[in-house]
Enzyme design. Structure first.
Site, PDB file in Angstrom:
ATOM      1  N   ASP A 120       0.877  -1.165   0.000  1.00  8.11           N
ATOM      2  CA  ASP A 120       0.000   0.000   0.000  1.00  8.11           C
ATOM      3  C   ASP A 120       0.926   1.230   0.000  1.00  8.11           C
ATOM      4  O   ASP A 120       2.133   1.091   0.255  1.00  8.11           O
ATOM      5  CB  ASP A 120      -0.839  -0.088   1.288  1.00  8.11           C
ATOM      6  CG  ASP A 120      -1.567   1.186   1.604  1.00  8.11           C
ATOM      7  OD1 ASP A 120      -2.242   1.711   0.713  1.00  8.11           O
ATOM      8  OD2 ASP A 120      -1.454   1.660   2.764  1.00  8.11           O
ATOM      9  N   ASP A 122       0.092   5.183   1.139  1.00  2.00           N
ATOM     10  CA  ASP A 122       0.006   6.132   2.269  1.00  2.00           C
ATOM     11  C   ASP A 122      -0.040   5.398   3.609  1.00  2.00           C
ATOM     12  O   ASP A 122      -0.833   4.486   3.808  1.00  2.00           O
ATOM     13  CB  ASP A 122      -1.245   7.004   2.127  1.00  2.00           C
ATOM     14  CG  ASP A 122      -1.119   7.961   0.960  1.00  2.00           C
ATOM     15  OD1 ASP A 122      -0.475   9.005   1.114  1.00  2.00           O
ATOM     16  OD2 ASP A 122      -1.644   7.630  -0.118  1.00  2.00           O
ATOM     17  N   ASP A 314      -1.909  -0.341   5.766  1.00  2.00           N
ATOM     18  CA  ASP A 314      -2.278   0.234   7.069  1.00  2.00           C
ATOM     19  C   ASP A 314      -3.757   0.551   7.207  1.00  2.00           C
ATOM     20  O   ASP A 314      -4.194   0.984   8.270  1.00  2.00           O
ATOM     21  CB  ASP A 314      -1.506   1.547   7.286  1.00  2.00           C
ATOM     22  CG  ASP A 314      -2.030   2.655   6.397  1.00  2.00           C
ATOM     23  OD1 ASP A 314      -2.262   2.390   5.188  1.00  2.00           O
ATOM     24  OD2 ASP A 314      -2.259   3.777   6.891  1.00  2.00           O
TER      25      ASP A 314
END
Ligand SMILES: O=P(O)(O)OC[C@H]1O[C@H](O[C@H]2O[C@H](CO)[C@@H](O)[C@H](O)[C@H]2O)[C@H](O)[C@@H](O)[C@@H]1O
Length: 370
Positions: A120, A122, A314
């Site tokens: 991922d 960000d 996240d």
């Protein structure tokens, strides 16, 4: 692989049919997109309706993480080990152990198999910052990702538009899935100076049909939040983000209410809540999990006996990918979090600096085992 005709365009649940998949290579036929969330003749209102309480809870959790006085103090001294002392965090870590501490077990299970890495962006490769346009990746992180890609097939799977995440990452040797997996470039060669035709041939965009609608909803969202200080709207091509990180807490509810109101006119769009961001996207059965399955298949890595996918993320949207890995009973989801969270991931890492360490470990292990 030519994917030029493989984007099944969904206009109407009733219209979903095999002919739409005419150009899809036979091994990818299973990647047809079924409409998710449709109920009978229309949409269930709850699909697009945002639970305002959820916005408050998840926003607050995120805010608490970055503003706890002890953490600020630790950060000021160049360390951030506050969560180690928290019993709730320790209990959670017992269920979702550190991927660094468990590195030996992870690589032992990968012995003789091929690892594929999914990342991922960000909050995973770049720390969360107030201004989404400034979420740059550090040169050391870029070097770590570049090294990983030398040894393992590596893909970025992001909520950002594919072009934007590529501008941040700047590595041509990776595969990219933008817009929460709704915009997949299945060949890394396409970031070279290839013709538009060849680029199109390797694109998989299951929500292509929604482009005009996304532009339209972006305009409406921009209009309604324009009066709220700190609220911003980011067009991510097949989805839109409404950011409330810089909005006064008293106005979070207002932002959520306005987004709900706009979506009344767009029953084929839904909204979910990320890290201080409301993410508006098409109601189709496609997510980061489906994108991972698609990439594994299209890159010839679908052999679950011999391929170990590792997905690091996240956010809530990454849970779809963690779930897929659990269901396939192969590979590992790794959640990046400093607070206990309900997750389908097997392991955890605390922040992007630990992600970098983990990637460096992988490279070192691979070099030594060759
Ligand atoms: O799937 P991701 O790559 O994690 O994208 C999810 C969202 O990430 C970005 O927003 C988040 O990061 C920003 C920069 O650190 C931060 O300001 C924001 O509060 C976070 O939610 C991106 O800007 C969004 O469009 C993505 O949906």
């Amino acid at each position: 692989m030519d994917l030029s005709n493989s984007s099944p365009v969904i206009t109407d649940p009733v219209a979903i049919s095999q002919p739409l998949l005419g150009g899809l290579p036979s091994n990818l036929m299973q990647f047809s997109v079924m409409p998710g969330g449709y109920s009978g003749s229309g949409l269930n209102a709850s699909v697009s309706r945002l639970k305002i309480e959820e916005v408050l809870v998840s926003g607050l959790l995120d805010a608490m993480k970055s503003s706890s006085p002890r953490r600020r103090l630790n950060l000021a001294f160049g360390q951030d080990n506050s969560s180690d002392e928290d019993p709730a965090y320790s209990a959670w870590m017992a269920k979702c152990p550190s991927a660094l501490a468990s590195f030996k077990q992870i690589v032992a299970s990968a012995q003789g198999k091929k690892i594929a890495v999914f990342l991922d962006y960000d909050g995973t490769l770049s720390p969360i910052v107030d201004d989404p346009d400034k979420a740059v990746m550090s040169p050391v992180m870029r070097a770590a990702v570049r090294n990983v890609a030398k040894y393992f097939p590596t893909a970025i799977v992001s909520g950002r538009s594919r072009n934007k995440v590529f501008e941040f990452v700047k590595l041509k040797e990776l595969y990219y899935a933008g817009s929460h997996g709704m915009d997949i470039m299945a060949s890394s060669a396409n970031y070279e100076n290839n013709s538009e035709k060849s680029k199109q041939a390797n694109l998989f965009q299951p929500a292509r049909e929604f482009l005009p609608m996304i532009d339209e909803v972006t305009k409406s969202l921009l209009q309604v939040v324009s009066g709220i200080e700190g609220a911003t709207v980011e067009n991510n091509k097949f989805c839109v983000s409404v950011h409330y990180r810089n909005v006064a807490e008293k106005d979070w509810k207002l932002v959520a209410g306005l987004v709900n109101e706009v979506l009344e006119a767009f029953p084929r769009l839904k909204v979910t809540n990320g890290r201080m961001v409301l993410e508006v996207r098409p109601v189709i059965d496609w997510d980061k999990g489906k994108a991972v399955e698609f990439l594994l298949k299209s890159l010839g890595l679908n052999d679950s006996e011999n391929v170990i996918p590792i997905y690091i993320g996240d956010d809530r949207t990454d849970e779809d990918a963690f779930k897929v890995l659990r269901q396939r009973n192969c590979g590992y989801g790794i959640l990046v979090s400093q607070v206990p969270k309900e997750t389908q991931a097997f392991y955890s890492l605390r922040d992007p600096s630990e992600v970098m360490e983990f990637l460096n470990f992988l490279v070192r292990w691979k070099k030594h085992s060759m």
